[in-house]
Design a protein around this motif. Structure first.
Motif, mmCIF file in Angstrom:
data_model
loop_
_atom_site.group_PDB
_atom_site.id
_atom_site.type_symbol
_atom_site.label_atom_id
_atom_site.label_comp_id
_atom_site.label_asym_id
_atom_site.label_seq_id
_atom_site.Cartn_x
_atom_site.Cartn_y
_atom_site.Cartn_z
ATOM 1 N N VAL A 1 35.019 37.759 32.058
ATOM 2 C CA VAL A 1 33.840 37.106 32.619
ATOM 3 C C VAL A 1 32.676 38.087 32.705
ATOM 4 C CG1 VAL A 1 35.171 35.414 33.900
ATOM 5 C CG2 VAL A 1 34.591 37.580 34.997
ATOM 6 N N ARG A 2 31.470 37.539 32.795
ATOM 7 C CA ARG A 2 30.260 38.355 32.789
ATOM 8 C C ARG A 2 29.499 38.186 34.096
ATOM 9 N NH1 ARG A 2 25.299 36.942 30.706
ATOM 10 N NH2 ARG A 2 26.238 35.128 29.683
ATOM 11 N N PHE A 3 29.121 39.328 34.689
ATOM 12 C CA PHE A 3 28.336 39.308 35.923
ATOM 13 C C PHE A 3 26.980 38.690 35.645
ATOM 14 C CE2 PHE A 3 25.072 41.367 38.557
ATOM 15 C CZ PHE A 3 25.526 41.010 39.829
ATOM 16 N N ARG A 4 26.554 37.787 36.528
ATOM 17 C CA ARG A 4 25.285 37.089 36.336
ATOM 18 C C ARG A 4 24.235 37.488 37.357
ATOM 19 N NH1 ARG A 4 24.109 31.844 37.982
ATOM 20 N NH2 ARG A 4 26.289 31.466 38.482
ATOM 21 N N SER A 5 24.605 37.487 38.636
ATOM 22 C CA SER A 5 23.643 37.820 39.688
ATOM 23 C C SER A 5 24.384 38.049 40.995
ATOM 24 C CB SER A 5 22.619 36.685 39.862
ATOM 25 O OG SER A 5 23.272 35.495 40.286
ATOM 26 N N ALA A 6 23.650 38.485 42.026
ATOM 27 C CA ALA A 6 24.249 38.704 43.344
ATOM 28 C C ALA A 6 23.300 38.213 44.422
ATOM 29 C CB ALA A 6 24.583 40.174 43.550
ATOM 30 N N ASP A 7 23.865 37.660 45.493
ATOM 31 C CA ASP A 7 23.083 37.234 46.647
ATOM 32 C C ASP A 7 23.075 38.359 47.682
ATOM 33 O OD1 ASP A 7 22.867 34.814 45.336
ATOM 34 O OD2 ASP A 7 24.503 33.877 46.462
ATOM 35 N N THR A 8 22.180 38.263 48.646
ATOM 36 C CA THR A 8 22.042 39.341 49.619
ATOM 37 C C THR A 8 23.269 39.501 50.510
ATOM 38 O OG1 THR A 8 20.883 37.822 51.110
ATOM 39 C CG2 THR A 8 19.518 39.251 49.705
ATOM 40 N N ASP A 9 24.085 38.448 50.666
ATOM 41 C CA ASP A 9 25.288 38.563 51.498
ATOM 42 C C ASP A 9 26.514 38.976 50.688
ATOM 43 O OD1 ASP A 9 25.572 36.198 50.128
ATOM 44 O OD2 ASP A 9 26.036 34.963 51.878
ATOM 45 N N LEU A 10 26.265 39.673 49.587
ATOM 46 C CA LEU A 10 27.291 40.302 48.748
ATOM 47 C C LEU A 10 28.052 39.326 47.861
ATOM 48 C CD1 LEU A 10 28.785 42.900 51.299
ATOM 49 C CD2 LEU A 10 26.765 43.113 49.825
ATOM 50 N N ARG A 11 27.577 38.108 47.743
ATOM 51 C CA ARG A 11 28.181 37.122 46.860
ATOM 52 C C ARG A 11 27.772 37.409 45.422
ATOM 53 N NH1 ARG A 11 30.334 33.471 43.386
ATOM 54 N NH2 ARG A 11 30.058 31.282 43.944
ATOM 55 N N SER A 12 28.738 37.728 44.564
ATOM 56 C CA SER A 12 28.476 37.979 43.152
ATOM 57 C C SER A 12 28.772 36.719 42.346
ATOM 58 C CB SER A 12 29.340 39.135 42.636
ATOM 59 O OG SER A 12 28.967 40.347 43.252
ATOM 60 N N HIS A 13 27.935 36.440 41.362
ATOM 61 C CA HIS A 13 28.105 35.273 40.499
ATOM 62 C C HIS A 13 28.515 35.734 39.100
ATOM 63 C CE1 HIS A 13 26.134 32.479 43.352
ATOM 64 N NE2 HIS A 13 25.418 33.545 43.682
ATOM 65 N N PHE A 14 29.467 35.018 38.506
ATOM 66 C CA PHE A 14 29.956 35.353 37.177
ATOM 67 C C PHE A 14 29.921 34.113 36.280
ATOM 68 C CE2 PHE A 14 31.810 38.405 40.044
ATOM 69 C CZ PHE A 14 31.772 39.601 39.347
ATOM 70 N N THR A 15 29.954 34.338 34.991
ATOM 71 C CA THR A 15 29.995 33.258 34.021
ATOM 72 C C THR A 15 30.982 33.640 32.920
ATOM 73 O OG1 THR A 15 28.582 31.829 32.649
ATOM 74 C CG2 THR A 15 28.101 34.176 32.578
ATOM 75 N N PRO A 16 31.683 32.665 32.299
ATOM 76 C CA PRO A 16 31.592 31.226 32.525
ATOM 77 C C PRO A 16 32.475 30.706 33.659
ATOM 78 C CG PRO A 16 33.050 31.627 30.693
ATOM 79 C CD PRO A 16 32.543 32.974 31.123
ATOM 80 N N PHE A 17 33.376 31.557 34.212
ATOM 81 C CA PHE A 17 34.223 31.139 35.320
ATOM 82 C C PHE A 17 34.129 32.176 36.431
ATOM 83 C CE2 PHE A 17 36.141 29.272 31.511
ATOM 84 C CZ PHE A 17 36.124 27.924 31.879
ATOM 85 N N ASP A 18 34.225 31.702 37.668
ATOM 86 C CA ASP A 18 34.020 32.567 38.823
ATOM 87 C C ASP A 18 35.353 32.957 39.451
ATOM 88 O OD1 ASP A 18 33.163 33.835 41.133
ATOM 89 O OD2 ASP A 18 31.435 32.502 41.353
ATOM 90 N N PRO A 19 35.696 34.245 39.451
ATOM 91 C CA PRO A 19 36.960 34.680 40.067
ATOM 92 C C PRO A 19 37.077 34.292 41.542
ATOM 93 C CG PRO A 19 36.009 36.442 38.736
ATOM 94 C CD PRO A 19 34.976 35.359 38.801
#
Length: 229
Positions: A38-56
């Motif tokens: 999976v590929r890292f897409r972005s992060a929110d300020t509360d440490l939530r990381s977003h991935f694509t195409p599936f989120d671990p």
């Protein structure tokens, strides 16, 4: 999707991994995302990381189909005899296993994380472990477009992390004390307490020993507060 791009096959990214339940000692399989694919897409300020195409994140809660013991993957470890007895009495006796699709929806992830939270409460684990689950539930509720439930679990996460800072020795839920302090500051902001948020963020910003990366995160959140407070 571009015409020359092949459709995504979930089986290229998600596989069944074998686990041993620390409660009943049975072996079971749970779907797991291949982190290397999976590929890292972005992060929110509360440490939530977003991935694509599936989120671990959606696959982080593990459920034993035999006894119903559930935990986040980082905490699927040893249980005491007393904890195992409580799980058997309060969870196993009511548990009904169900099959999940290979691609989890937000609702699938929420259901599984709530099993993990229930198990954590029954086992009376550390406040930080319960807070960790509540934080991740708030993230998935954000994905699901449910701000009311997101706020409920963000507040529960905040309460748990504050209690953990008072009573636990770092690392706290895998984080050093500076990162937890920053996270508490952002959770105060997200739950509507800007004055408390600034107090906690200030601890990070004035401490010369805090890593630059954490100070930068704190500055971003402070700027959000200053711009909207």
């Amino acid at each position: 999707m571009p015409q020359n791009e092949a459709p995504i096959d979930p089986k290229d990214y998600i596989y069944e991994k074998k686990y041993t339940c620390p409660c009943c000692e049975e072996e079971f399989l749970n779907y797991t995302v291949r982190a290397s694919r999976v590929r890292f897409r972005s992060a929110d300020t509360d440490l939530r990381s977003h991935f694509t195409p599936f989120d671990p994140l959606y696959y982080d809660a593990l459920i034993c189909p035999f006894c119903g013991h559930a935990a986040m993957s980082a905490f699927m470890g040893h249980v005491t005899d007393a904890q195992a007895q409580r799980v058997k009495a309060e969870i196993t006796s009511r548990f009904i296993a169900r099959d999940y699709p290979i691609v989890y929806t937000p609702q699938d992830a929420i259901e599984r994380m709530k099993y993990a939270l229930l198990t954590a409460v029954v086992k009376n684990v550390k406040a930080s472990q319960q807070a960790n689950i509540c934080l991740k539930l708030s993230w998935v509720y954000r994905d699901a477009g449910d701000p009311g439930q997101e706020m409920i679990f963000a507040k529960r996460a905040l309460e748990g992390f504050v209690k953990a800072v008072e009573k636990e020795v770092p690392p706290i839920s895998g984080m050093d004390s500076d990162l937890v302090t920053y996270l508490i500051g952002d959770l105060y902001r997200r739950t509507g307490s800007n004055s408390e948020a600034l107090k906690w963020l200030g601890r990070v910003l004035v401490d010369k020993g805090v890593k630059r990366s954490i100070k930068d995160k704190a500055l971003i959140v402070k700027e959000i507060i200053d711009g909207h407070g």
